[in-house]
Scaffold this motif. Structure first.
Motif, PDB file in Angstrom:
ATOM      1  N   LEU A 264     -14.244 -79.375  72.873  1.00  0.00           N
ATOM      2  CA  LEU A 264     -14.124 -78.600  71.632  1.00  0.00           C
ATOM      3  C   LEU A 264     -14.701 -79.368  70.444  1.00  0.00           C
ATOM      4  O   LEU A 264     -15.322 -78.780  69.551  1.00  0.00           O
ATOM      5  N   VAL A 265     -14.535 -80.686  70.440  1.00  0.00           N
ATOM      6  CA  VAL A 265     -15.124 -81.518  69.376  1.00  0.00           C
ATOM      7  C   VAL A 265     -16.646 -81.325  69.366  1.00  0.00           C
ATOM      8  O   VAL A 265     -17.271 -81.158  68.313  1.00  0.00           O
ATOM      9  N   ALA A 272     -20.095 -74.516  65.933  1.00  0.00           N
ATOM     10  CA  ALA A 272     -19.247 -73.362  66.272  1.00  0.00           C
ATOM     11  C   ALA A 272     -17.927 -73.436  65.505  1.00  0.00           C
ATOM     12  O   ALA A 272     -17.442 -74.527  65.203  1.00  0.00           O
ATOM     13  N   TRP A 273     -17.367 -72.271  65.169  1.00  0.00           N
ATOM     14  CA  TRP A 273     -16.006 -72.229  64.646  1.00  0.00           C
ATOM     15  C   TRP A 273     -15.079 -72.122  65.848  1.00  0.00           C
ATOM     16  O   TRP A 273     -15.199 -71.194  66.661  1.00  0.00           O
ATOM     17  N   VAL A 274     -14.182 -73.077  65.948  1.00  0.00           N
ATOM     18  CA  VAL A 274     -13.285 -73.120  67.113  1.00  0.00           C
ATOM     19  C   VAL A 274     -11.860 -72.868  66.637  1.00  0.00           C
ATOM     20  O   VAL A 274     -11.379 -73.540  65.730  1.00  0.00           O
ATOM     21  N   ASN A 275     -11.210 -71.892  67.243  1.00  0.00           N
ATOM     22  CA  ASN A 275      -9.808 -71.593  66.960  1.00  0.00           C
ATOM     23  C   ASN A 275      -9.011 -71.723  68.236  1.00  0.00           C
ATOM     24  O   ASN A 275      -9.473 -71.290  69.295  1.00  0.00           O
ATOM     25  N   ASP A 284     -16.698 -69.163  67.978  1.00  0.00           N
ATOM     26  CA  ASP A 284     -17.495 -68.170  67.251  1.00  0.00           C
ATOM     27  C   ASP A 284     -18.788 -68.819  66.750  1.00  0.00           C
ATOM     28  O   ASP A 284     -18.747 -69.732  65.920  1.00  0.00           O
ATOM     29  N   MET A 285     -19.900 -68.334  67.277  1.00  0.00           N
ATOM     30  CA  MET A 285     -21.222 -68.814  66.825  1.00  0.00           C
ATOM     31  C   MET A 285     -22.052 -67.594  66.426  1.00  0.00           C
ATOM     32  O   MET A 285     -23.278 -67.636  66.419  1.00  0.00           O
ATOM     33  N   PRO A 290     -27.044 -72.805  67.510  1.00  0.00           N
ATOM     34  CA  PRO A 290     -26.325 -74.083  67.590  1.00  0.00           C
ATOM     35  C   PRO A 290     -27.170 -75.260  67.105  1.00  0.00           C
ATOM     36  O   PRO A 290     -28.396 -75.193  67.124  1.00  0.00           O
ATOM     37  N   LYS A 291     -26.479 -76.337  66.688  1.00  0.00           N
ATOM     38  CA  LYS A 291     -27.158 -77.588  66.330  1.00  0.00           C
ATOM     39  C   LYS A 291     -27.061 -78.538  67.538  1.00  0.00           C
ATOM     40  O   LYS A 291     -26.026 -78.585  68.213  1.00  0.00           O
ATOM     41  N   ALA A 292     -28.132 -79.304  67.772  1.00  0.00           N
ATOM     42  CA  ALA A 292     -28.156 -80.200  68.937  1.00  0.00           C
ATOM     43  C   ALA A 292     -27.089 -81.288  68.793  1.00  0.00           C
ATOM     44  O   ALA A 292     -26.790 -81.730  67.686  1.00  0.00           O
TER      45      ALA A 292
END
Ligand code: UD1
Length: 396
Positions: A264-265, A272-275, A284-285, A290-292
């Motif tokens: 998740l980190v 990404a927004w992680v909940n 949620d992306m 995404p960034k590498a």
């Protein structure tokens, strides 16, 4: 299923639930051999490796009943033979997990050596060395590990390297050994903890599960139990990555966020927004690229090798330069060549995959090489016109 046909270019949105963990249910099925009664396992995933393990136990004479909800009842008391033949072991390396339980409970075991593997040589020397330290007499001949012991005895075992199934084999063997066994440099994976909890439910005396030192006080017998397998963190992570890679939003329910912290980190680092809730994770992306990320695989609680291929796929379509180093297995980059066939810009330098993200991959016929090398699947192929493509190297 030997072929998947994927029409790409669609962000993935949706909710699903995680199955039981493959890497927990396989040792737990093997652990049933230790019991002097019926063991019921709940939340069993519907997988080929589960079928293979059931076939392996069934061929030994163990009675198995499975219901429509994938609960399995195992009665090991009808066992007649103590062999894991080559034809099954070659399709599933985890068959080695019957070695410790057979030896501890019945004083004998004959298990085929697993042989080579697509992702590395994967020896089982530490399983053998640990059992020998517990008093087993082991010969390797004609491609088989032939082991005998009157009753195993407790020992102090320091593992040269962290091995998941090695720790599990020795843990299971130690539960019925005479005296105390201490396993140092033990694997801390959640699946090892799940196995330990199942063994404790069967009457075993174990402390330290989840740390690198396991202490097992051998008991005279283990008994019936009912056990629910923990959710699969690799399946969970793979679905979440599919959402992130495609610029979508995915929620996985019936899972365990605490087993996926390192993953998740990295998803958050990728933008990404992680909940999370007590038993769910949402990534949620939506509408973003995404960034590498930079990753180094290592034993738990560090980043898992079984999520490495998925992040190589994410980096392939991410913004920027990504770097992923594999330290657990020596040759686990077979998916890189397949991604290159889809247009990914990845170079391998030793055990590091360096990628320059492209905005679009293209569909191509590709192969799930991890498995093809084991003969579990034939040469699979997938094709389609993809904006973003996925990886081909499945957890193993
Ligand atoms: C398990 C998982 C697999 C995961 C891996 C690492 C199961 C069924 N499979 O595999 O999904 O990718 O852990 O998290 O749980 N080694 C030795 N000698 C030994 C044993 C291992 O040198 O006796 C080496 C291996 O070659 C490898 C490293 O130790 O380089 C780790 O392997 P290990 O943890 O044993 O993997 P598995 O238990 O086979």
């Amino acid at each position: 299923m030997s072929k998947l046909i994927i029409s790409g270019g669609i962000p993935l949105h949706g909710e699903l639930r995680a199955s039981g963990a493959k890497n927990a249910v396989l040792p737990i099925l093997a652990a049933t051999l230790l019991a002097d009664g019926i063991v019921t396992i709940r939340n069993v995933p519907h997988l080929q490796d589960v079928t293979t393990t059931m076939e392996l136990l069934g061929r030994m004479g163990v009675a198995l009943v499975i219901d429509e909800r994938m609960n399995i009842e195992v009665d090991p008391r009808t066992i007649q033979t103590f062999q894991a033949p080559y034809e099954l072991v070659r399709t599933m390396r985890a068959s080695i997990l019957v070695l410790g339980p057979l030896l501890a409970r019945f004083g004998q075991a004959e298990v085929s050596l697993p042989g080579g593997c697509a992702i590395g040589s994967r020896p089982v020397n530490l399983h053998i060395k640990g059992l020998e330290a517990m008093g087993a007499d082991i010969k390797v001949e004609n491609g088989y590990i032939r082991a005998r012991a009157d009753r195993l005895k407790g020992a102090r075992i320091v593992l040269d390297m962290v091995t998941v199934t090695g720790t599990e084999n020795l843990l299971m063997a130690a539960t019925l050994a005479r005296g105390v066994t201490i396993i140092e440099n033990a694997a801390r994976e959640p699946e090892v903890v799940d196995l330990a909890e199942c063994l404790i439910a069967m009457g075993a005396q174990i402390s330290g599960a989840g740390t690198d030192t396991l202490v097992i006080d051998g008991v005279e017998r283990l008994d019936s139990a009912t056990y629910q397998v923990l959710p699969d963190r690799i399946e969970t992570g793979t679905y979440l990555l599919a959402g992130a890679i495609t610029g979508g939003r995915v929620k996985v329910k019936d899972t365990r966020p605490d087993t996926l912290e390192a993953v998740l980190v990295k998803l958050e680092e990728a933008g990404a927004w992680v909940n999370t809730g007590p038993n769910w994770i949402e990534v949620d992306m939506a509408g973003r690229r995404p960034k590498a990320v930079r990753i180094r695989t290592a034993p738990y609680p560090a980043f898992p090798t079984d999520m490495q291929a998925q992040f190589v796929a994410l980096n392939a379509v991410a913004e920027g330069t990504g770097m992923i180093t594999e330290t657990v297995f020596e040759n686990r980059f077979m998916h890189v060549q397949e991604l290159q066939r889809m247009g990914a810009q990845i170079t391998l330098e030793g055990n590091t995959a360096i990628s320059i993200g492209v905005s679009q991959l293209t569909g191509a016929p590709i192969m799930a090489t991890d498995f093809a090398g084991l003969g579990q699947l034939g040469a699979g192929g997938a094709s389609g016109q993809g904006r973003h493509g996925g990886g081909s190297d499945l957890p193993h």
